[in-house]
Enzyme design. Structure first.
Site, mmCIF file in Angstrom:
data_model
loop_
_atom_site.group_PDB
_atom_site.id
_atom_site.type_symbol
_atom_site.label_atom_id
_atom_site.label_comp_id
_atom_site.label_asym_id
_atom_site.label_seq_id
_atom_site.Cartn_x
_atom_site.Cartn_y
_atom_site.Cartn_z
ATOM 1 N N PRO A 126 0.879 -1.123 -0.203
ATOM 2 C CA PRO A 126 -0.149 0.011 -0.053
ATOM 3 C C PRO A 126 0.967 0.837 0.096
ATOM 4 O O PRO A 126 1.359 2.178 0.858
ATOM 5 C CB PRO A 126 -0.883 0.150 1.574
ATOM 6 C CG PRO A 126 -0.201 -1.496 2.346
ATOM 7 C CD PRO A 126 0.626 -2.172 1.246
ATOM 8 N N GLU A 127 0.972 1.869 -1.368
ATOM 9 C CA GLU A 127 1.805 3.396 -1.346
ATOM 10 C C GLU A 127 -0.120 3.948 -0.951
ATOM 11 O O GLU A 127 -0.804 3.952 -1.890
ATOM 12 C CB GLU A 127 2.306 3.648 -2.692
ATOM 13 C CG GLU A 127 3.804 3.037 -2.537
ATOM 14 C CD GLU A 127 4.530 4.255 -2.228
ATOM 15 O OE1 GLU A 127 4.192 4.638 -1.946
ATOM 16 O OE2 GLU A 127 6.379 3.471 -2.016
#
Length: 270
Positions: free
Chosen positions: A2-3
């Site tokens: 998760p960016e």
DNA sequence: CTACGAACCTGCCTGC
DNA sequence: TGCAGGCAGGTTCGTA
């Protein structure tokens, strides 16, 4: 995984399935996340309607009638809509069941994520001191330049500081600096206004481009896969240490800065 | 205020 | 095969 683009993709994936629906049951299989999941969260949520799924930085804000659940995916978390009736597997720590049968399942092997409850999320300690959203008008080259005055910290660390701007993780910091030709170790206060303008545009382009490509992931979101396909193809710096620079063909350098892998071209980035 | 390292965890890959 | 060691897309916290 998760960016920021991944978190936004998650938000867009779950919102249409969950918004406007009432909670039937919250099941906590393992409460040992970054911080313990509150024991009373199931009672707090029972019967409440999820009004809106929002995002602030890399936090998902699940806004219910009487408060908000702050969800962070950490480094290994994912949130999926389950439609195939499959049973929970290892690391499926939390399930949120709505009264129409819709099921949200949270998986997080490393347990760096969190599920917290707040009645005043804007004032919550985790959100109160965050800088502007990178895709907002507030985030500009002039803003960056002003904030950087007198700062000796490397520009890469500066860009990844949540108090300056949120949502720029290690991958996108490397990419944006490469695109702009700025050396990651250059002192933040010694980058010109013009180059901050370019850097700001590069951050916006990279993030919004990745969100658009996340749309591909979005489509099969309800299926089991979920692996983003945009990574390997579009990255110019991250993961390419030792490989030829796309501009000058010289091998890219790979160093560690603040315990994070940093890739750059010592010829193109100054 | 800024800066830096440690810490929270599991999984996966590499090398012996 | 097995096992130790290093590394991973994040963020907070303690100490200087």
């Amino acid at each position: 995984m998760p960016e920021l683009p991944e978190v936004e993709t998650t938000r867009r994936g779950i919102a249409p399935h969950c918004e406007g629906k009432a909670v039937a049951r919250l099941t906590i299989r393992d409460s040992r996340l970054r911080w313990p999941v509150p024991d009373d969260l199931p009672e707090l949520l029972a019967g409440q309607t999820l009004r809106q799924a929002d995002r602030r930085a890399k936090y998902l804000l699940l806004r219910f009638d009487h408060g908000t659940v702050l969800v962070h995916l950490g480094m290994s978390g994912s949130l999926r809509v389950i439609t195939d009736g499959s049973s929970p597997l290892k690391h499926d720590h939390i399930e949120l069941l709505f009264n129409d049968g819709t099921l949200l399942r949270f998986n997080d092997p490393r347990r760096f994520g969190c599920w917290l409850w707040s009645t005043e999320p804007d004032r919550h300690i985790l959100l109160a001191n965050l800088g502007p959203e990178p895709l907002s008008g507030e985030f500009s080259g002039a803003y960056l330049h002003r904030k950087a005055q007198g700062r000796k910290t490397p520009v890469k660390s500066f860009l990844m500081d949540n108090r300056i701007v949120v949502g720029v993780g290690n991958i996108y910091a490397n990419e944006a600096l490469f695109k702009t030709g700025i050396h990651p170790n250059r002192a933040a206060g010694r980058v010109s206004a013009g180059r901050y303008h370019q850097l700001c545009e590069a951050v916006k382009e990279t993030l919004s481009g990745a969100i658009l490509m996340g749309g591909t992931t979005l489509r099969d979101f309800v299926n089991s896969d979920g692996k983003p396909g945009y990574f390997a193809q579009s990255l110019q710096a991250y993961g390419r240490g030792g490989l030829p620079c796309f501009n000058c063909q010289r091998p890219l350098k790979e160093i560690r800065m603040n315990q994070r892998t940093t890739v750059y071209c010592s010829h193109c980035q100054r």
